[in-house]
Design an enzyme around this catalytic site. Structure first.
Site, PDB file in Angstrom:
ATOM      1  N   ASP A  66       0.835  -1.228   0.045  1.00 60.80           N
ATOM      2  CA  ASP A  66      -0.155   0.005   0.047  1.00 60.80           C
ATOM      3  C   ASP A  66       0.883   1.298  -0.026  1.00 60.80           C
ATOM      4  O   ASP A  66       1.680   1.321   0.865  1.00 60.80           O
ATOM      5  CB  ASP A  66      -0.899  -0.004   1.184  1.00 60.80           C
ATOM      6  CG  ASP A  66      -2.011   1.245   1.300  1.00 60.80           C
ATOM      7  OD1 ASP A  66      -2.577   1.392   0.451  1.00 60.80           O
ATOM      8  OD2 ASP A  66      -1.562   2.111   2.173  1.00 60.80           O
ATOM      9  N   TYR A  71       2.609   9.935   0.632  1.00 61.51           N
ATOM     10  CA  TYR A  71       3.642   9.210   1.487  1.00 61.51           C
ATOM     11  C   TYR A  71       4.973   9.508   0.990  1.00 61.51           C
ATOM     12  O   TYR A  71       5.838   8.863   0.865  1.00 61.51           O
ATOM     13  CB  TYR A  71       3.210   7.480   1.320  1.00 61.51           C
ATOM     14  CG  TYR A  71       2.199   7.244   2.023  1.00 61.51           C
ATOM     15  CD1 TYR A  71       1.471   7.968   2.511  1.00 61.51           C
ATOM     16  CD2 TYR A  71       1.911   5.579   1.746  1.00 61.51           C
ATOM     17  CE1 TYR A  71      -0.056   7.332   2.780  1.00 61.51           C
ATOM     18  CE2 TYR A  71       0.859   5.167   2.037  1.00 61.51           C
ATOM     19  CZ  TYR A  71      -0.063   5.941   2.763  1.00 61.51           C
ATOM     20  OH  TYR A  71      -1.424   5.507   3.345  1.00 61.51           O
ATOM     21  N   HIS A 135      -7.988   9.193  -1.711  1.00 56.82           N
ATOM     22  CA  HIS A 135      -7.406   9.528  -0.506  1.00 56.82           C
ATOM     23  C   HIS A 135      -8.337  10.650   0.198  1.00 56.82           C
ATOM     24  O   HIS A 135      -7.983  12.029  -0.233  1.00 56.82           O
ATOM     25  CB  HIS A 135      -6.161  10.105  -0.556  1.00 56.82           C
ATOM     26  CG  HIS A 135      -4.968   9.516   0.544  1.00 56.82           C
ATOM     27  ND1 HIS A 135      -3.548   9.546   0.315  1.00 56.82           N
ATOM     28  CD2 HIS A 135      -5.252   9.032   1.698  1.00 56.82           C
ATOM     29  CE1 HIS A 135      -3.326   8.772   1.368  1.00 56.82           C
ATOM     30  NE2 HIS A 135      -4.044   8.577   2.295  1.00 56.82           N
ATOM     31  N   SER A 168     -10.615   5.533   0.108  1.00 59.75           N
ATOM     32  CA  SER A 168     -10.214   5.175   1.573  1.00 59.75           C
ATOM     33  C   SER A 168     -10.546   6.732   2.295  1.00 59.75           C
ATOM     34  O   SER A 168     -10.145   7.609   2.235  1.00 59.75           O
ATOM     35  CB  SER A 168      -8.709   5.317   1.626  1.00 59.75           C
ATOM     36  OG  SER A 168      -8.084   5.481   3.037  1.00 59.75           O
TER      37      SER A 168
END
Length: 270
Positions: A66, A71, A135, A168
């Site tokens: 993931d 990130y 996201h 998500s």
């Protein structure tokens, strides 16, 4: 005595046709160490350390990774680290959140969604991403009902650039809405937070995929003395038929092995 692994315990990722390990490896710690909610600080591992961690994960039967543009450098590091082994992994990335200079910003437009997926494909050095999730910034229903991100992901799936898409989010209402058209919802579900349980119930009834984030409450789970919080967390998750996989973001090889052994024992009992 050999340690338990997840080989032989892979399960369907909803109705995508993909088979995934019941634990996935989250890679935020490969790319960013600022503004991350973990109980203690950590150092981003170098390439050799990261390569060993990915090798260990694979040896333990993990095939799900993931990542996300938010990130930090995670995606661009995974591309070279996974060269020659693309088919061994199911890759999950995201769209919507950008992280730069210590700040998150969000863009759910069609143009940004397409640009973001194309960039992820380049960074990950692949011609397809197995699953792309939105996201969310927390305004789940507004994103799904008023923005173009979801229909753009559906178009990219049709073009073959992704095999599945989903959301998500942060609310049960968002997760339920996301599963109506999408393949997967990533939800928070742990010993402390279970408000999104209806999303798991819906997924189980409709053959949709559920990935669980914060399965161990980001390392904050606390229980009665003598109770292993990791075991109790995973027993809760895997008692639910809707759960495809739990994403755990450790860079500690001992924690990774312990998590895998715990899940293997729980699922081996069923």
């Amino acid at each position: 005595m050999s340690l338990p692994t997840l080989h032989g315990l892979h399960r369907p990722l909803g109705s995508t046709g993909l088979q995934v390990s019941p634990l996935g490896l989250g890679t935020v710690k490969l790319g960013r160490d600022q503004g991350v909610k973990y109980p203690s600080g950590f150092t981003i591992p170098g390439d050799d350390e990261a390569r060993l961690l990915l090798g260990q994960a694979r040896d333990l039967g993990i095939n799900l990774l993931d990542t996300a543009p938010a990130y930090g450098r995670s995606e661009e590091r995974l591309g070279p680290l996974l060269r020659g082994q693309r088919d061994a992994w199911v890759l999950v990335s995201k769209v919507g959140e950008e992280y730069d200079g210590g700040q998150s910003r969000f863009d759910f437009s069609a143009a940004h969604t397409r640009r973001s997926v194309e960039r992820s494909l380049r960074r990950l050095e692949t011609d397809r991403i197995d699953l792309v999730l939105v996201h969310s910034d927390g305004n789940d229903l507004a994103i799904l009902e008023q923005q173009e991100v979801y229909e753009t992901l559906a178009a990219l799936k049709h073009e073959g650039k992704l095999l599945g898409f989903g959301f998500s989010g942060k609310t049960a209402a968002g997760g339920l809405k996301a599963l109506e058209q999408g393949d997967c919802a990533m939800v928070t579900f742990n010993l402390n937070e279970q408000a999104e349980r209806p999303v798991l119930d819906y997924a189980a009834q409709h053959g949709k995929a559920i990935l669980v984030k914060k399965a161990l409450a980001s390392g904050h789970a606390c229980l009665a003395p003598g109770v292993d919080p990791v075991r109790a967390s995973f027993e809760l998750l895997f008692a639910h038929p809707g759960v495809s996989s739990a994403i755990v973001g450790t860079i500690n090889p001992l924690h990774l092995a312990h998590n895998v052994a715990t899940v293997a024992r729980i699922l081996g009992q069923h």
